[in-house]
Design a protein around this motif. Structure first.
Motif, PDB file in Angstrom:
ATOM      1  N   TRP A  25      -3.361  -5.630  -0.621  1.00  0.00           N
ATOM      2  CA  TRP A  25      -2.461  -4.241  -0.632  1.00  0.00           C
ATOM      3  C   TRP A  25      -3.080  -3.249  -1.502  1.00  0.00           C
ATOM      4  N   GLU A  26      -3.839  -3.744  -2.895  1.00  0.00           N
ATOM      5  CA  GLU A  26      -4.641  -2.668  -3.649  1.00  0.00           C
ATOM      6  C   GLU A  26      -5.688  -2.039  -2.718  1.00  0.00           C
ATOM      7  N   LYS A  27      -6.158  -2.652  -1.781  1.00  0.00           N
ATOM      8  CA  LYS A  27      -7.254  -1.956  -0.938  1.00  0.00           C
ATOM      9  C   LYS A  27      -6.647  -0.957   0.069  1.00  0.00           C
ATOM     10  N   CYS A  28      -5.535  -1.096   0.354  1.00  0.00           N
ATOM     11  CA  CYS A  28      -4.818  -0.464   1.696  1.00  0.00           C
ATOM     12  C   CYS A  28      -4.719   1.077   1.632  1.00  0.00           C
ATOM     13  N   GLY A  29      -5.080   1.786   0.244  1.00  0.00           N
ATOM     14  CA  GLY A  29      -4.921   3.167   0.098  1.00  0.00           C
ATOM     15  C   GLY A  29      -3.297   3.268  -0.050  1.00  0.00           C
ATOM     16  N   ASP A  30      -2.899   4.729   0.064  1.00  0.00           N
ATOM     17  CA  ASP A  30      -1.676   5.073  -0.214  1.00  0.00           C
ATOM     18  C   ASP A  30      -0.912   5.479   1.006  1.00  0.00           C
ATOM     19  N   HIS A  31      -0.797   4.694   1.812  1.00  0.00           N
ATOM     20  CA  HIS A  31       0.181   5.155   2.847  1.00  0.00           C
ATOM     21  C   HIS A  31       1.419   4.401   2.571  1.00  0.00           C
ATOM     22  N   VAL A  32       2.423   4.854   3.210  1.00  0.00           N
ATOM     23  CA  VAL A  32       3.775   4.249   2.612  1.00  0.00           C
ATOM     24  C   VAL A  32       3.979   2.806   2.854  1.00  0.00           C
ATOM     25  N   PRO A  33       3.958   2.319   3.841  1.00  0.00           N
ATOM     26  CA  PRO A  33       4.229   0.946   3.802  1.00  0.00           C
ATOM     27  C   PRO A  33       3.277  -0.148   2.840  1.00  0.00           C
ATOM     28  N   ALA A  34       2.047   0.314   2.600  1.00  0.00           N
ATOM     29  CA  ALA A  34       1.115  -0.075   1.425  1.00  0.00           C
ATOM     30  C   ALA A  34       1.448   0.025   0.492  1.00  0.00           C
ATOM     31  N   LEU A  35       2.085   1.142   0.056  1.00  0.00           N
ATOM     32  CA  LEU A  35       2.583   1.448  -1.427  1.00  0.00           C
ATOM     33  C   LEU A  35       3.937   0.669  -1.645  1.00  0.00           C
ATOM     34  N   PHE A  36       4.913   0.775  -0.568  1.00  0.00           N
ATOM     35  CA  PHE A  36       6.143  -0.214  -0.889  1.00  0.00           C
ATOM     36  C   PHE A  36       5.796  -1.516  -1.101  1.00  0.00           C
ATOM     37  N   ASN A  37       4.949  -2.159  -0.099  1.00  0.00           N
ATOM     38  CA  ASN A  37       4.578  -3.663  -0.423  1.00  0.00           C
ATOM     39  C   ASN A  37       3.713  -3.783  -1.745  1.00  0.00           C
ATOM     40  N   ARG A  38       2.790  -2.784  -2.147  1.00  0.00           N
ATOM     41  CA  ARG A  38       2.189  -3.122  -3.328  1.00  0.00           C
ATOM     42  C   ARG A  38       3.001  -3.235  -4.558  1.00  0.00           C
ATOM     43  N   GLY A  39       4.196  -2.323  -4.394  1.00  0.00           N
ATOM     44  CA  GLY A  39       5.315  -2.107  -5.726  1.00  0.00           C
ATOM     45  C   GLY A  39       6.089  -3.472  -5.385  1.00  0.00           C
ATOM     46  N   MET A  40       6.501  -3.911  -4.310  1.00  0.00           N
ATOM     47  CA  MET A  40       7.310  -5.129  -4.220  1.00  0.00           C
ATOM     48  C   MET A  40       6.332  -6.321  -4.816  1.00  0.00           C
ATOM     49  N   ALA A  41       5.252  -6.494  -4.522  1.00  0.00           N
ATOM     50  CA  ALA A  41       4.505  -7.523  -4.738  1.00  0.00           C
ATOM     51  C   ALA A  41       4.217  -7.695  -6.420  1.00  0.00           C
ATOM     52  N   LYS A  42       3.898  -6.283  -6.762  1.00  0.00           N
ATOM     53  CA  LYS A  42       3.674  -6.574  -8.415  1.00  0.00           C
ATOM     54  C   LYS A  42       5.242  -6.996  -9.016  1.00  0.00           C
ATOM     55  N   LEU A  43       6.179  -6.326  -8.471  1.00  0.00           N
ATOM     56  CA  LEU A  43       7.367  -6.679  -9.041  1.00  0.00           C
ATOM     57  C   LEU A  43       7.708  -8.233  -8.900  1.00  0.00           C
ATOM     58  N   PHE A  44       7.353  -8.818  -8.037  1.00  0.00           N
ATOM     59  CA  PHE A  44       7.747 -10.218  -7.732  1.00  0.00           C
ATOM     60  C   PHE A  44       6.733 -11.248  -8.287  1.00  0.00           C
ATOM     61  N   LEU A  45       5.467 -10.542  -8.720  1.00  0.00           N
ATOM     62  CA  LEU A  45       4.591 -11.546  -9.374  1.00  0.00           C
ATOM     63  C   LEU A  45       4.638 -11.248 -10.810  1.00  0.00           C
ATOM     64  N   GLY A  46       5.712 -10.453 -11.316  1.00  0.00           N
ATOM     65  CA  GLY A  46       5.906 -10.388 -12.690  1.00  0.00           C
ATOM     66  C   GLY A  46       5.364  -9.346 -13.466  1.00  0.00           C
ATOM     67  N   LYS A  47       4.940  -8.251 -12.665  1.00  0.00           N
ATOM     68  CA  LYS A  47       4.223  -7.157 -13.312  1.00  0.00           C
ATOM     69  C   LYS A  47       5.059  -5.945 -13.012  1.00  0.00           C
ATOM     70  N   PRO A  48       6.556  -5.841 -13.599  1.00  0.00           N
ATOM     71  CA  PRO A  48       7.362  -4.740 -13.196  1.00  0.00           C
ATOM     72  C   PRO A  48       6.972  -3.325 -13.903  1.00  0.00           C
ATOM     73  N   ALA A  49       5.941  -3.123 -14.770  1.00  0.00           N
ATOM     74  CA  ALA A  49       5.572  -2.063 -15.314  1.00  0.00           C
ATOM     75  C   ALA A  49       4.575  -1.250 -14.222  1.00  0.00           C
ATOM     76  N   GLU A  50       3.782  -2.211 -13.476  1.00  0.00           N
ATOM     77  CA  GLU A  50       2.912  -1.570 -12.666  1.00  0.00           C
ATOM     78  C   GLU A  50       3.391  -1.730 -11.300  1.00  0.00           C
ATOM     79  N   ALA A  51       4.803  -2.140 -11.148  1.00  0.00           N
ATOM     80  CA  ALA A  51       5.203  -1.850  -9.617  1.00  0.00           C
ATOM     81  C   ALA A  51       5.995  -0.460  -9.649  1.00  0.00           C
ATOM     82  N   ALA A  52       6.259   0.182 -10.652  1.00  0.00           N
ATOM     83  CA  ALA A  52       7.188   1.503 -10.708  1.00  0.00           C
ATOM     84  C   ALA A  52       6.210   2.440  -9.863  1.00  0.00           C
ATOM     85  N   ALA A  53       5.034   2.711 -10.415  1.00  0.00           N
ATOM     86  CA  ALA A  53       4.477   3.912  -9.697  1.00  0.00           C
ATOM     87  C   ALA A  53       4.199   3.960  -8.250  1.00  0.00           C
TER      88      ALA A  53
END
Length: 83
Positions: A25-53
């Motif tokens: 997901w980090e390599k997927c660019g800034d299209h909406v599904p990837a942004l959503f999934n990137r944020g969700m992944a960071k949240l559930f991998l214990g990186k909430p500060a990185e999930a917000a953006a």
């Protein structure tokens, strides 16, 4: 990003390969599904500060009347609470 990369990451996530999925997901660019999934992944991998953006970016692009908008807002709220 090649077509289907977001979907490949989602399959990896659902098969338990969470770190691999997050890296994709980090390599997927800034299209909406990837942004959503990137944020969700960071949240559930214990990186909430990185999930917000990425979640904020997804929220800004999703229609307010849609369920994905509200789910992204929920995940953002959880990320903010966990920081």
């Amino acid at each position: 990003m090649h077509p289907g990369e977001n979907e490949e990451a989602a399959l990896a996530w659902h098969s338990g390969k969470r770190k691999e999925a997050a890296a994709k997901w980090e390599k997927c660019g800034d299209h909406v599904p990837a942004l959503f999934n990137r944020g969700m992944a960071k949240l559930f991998l214990g990186k909430p500060a990185e999930a917000a953006a990425p979640l904020r970016q997804a929220i800004a692009s999703l229609p307010e009347s849609g369920s994905w908008h509200h789910l992204a807002r929920l995940y953002l709220t959880l990320a903010e609470m966990r920081q």
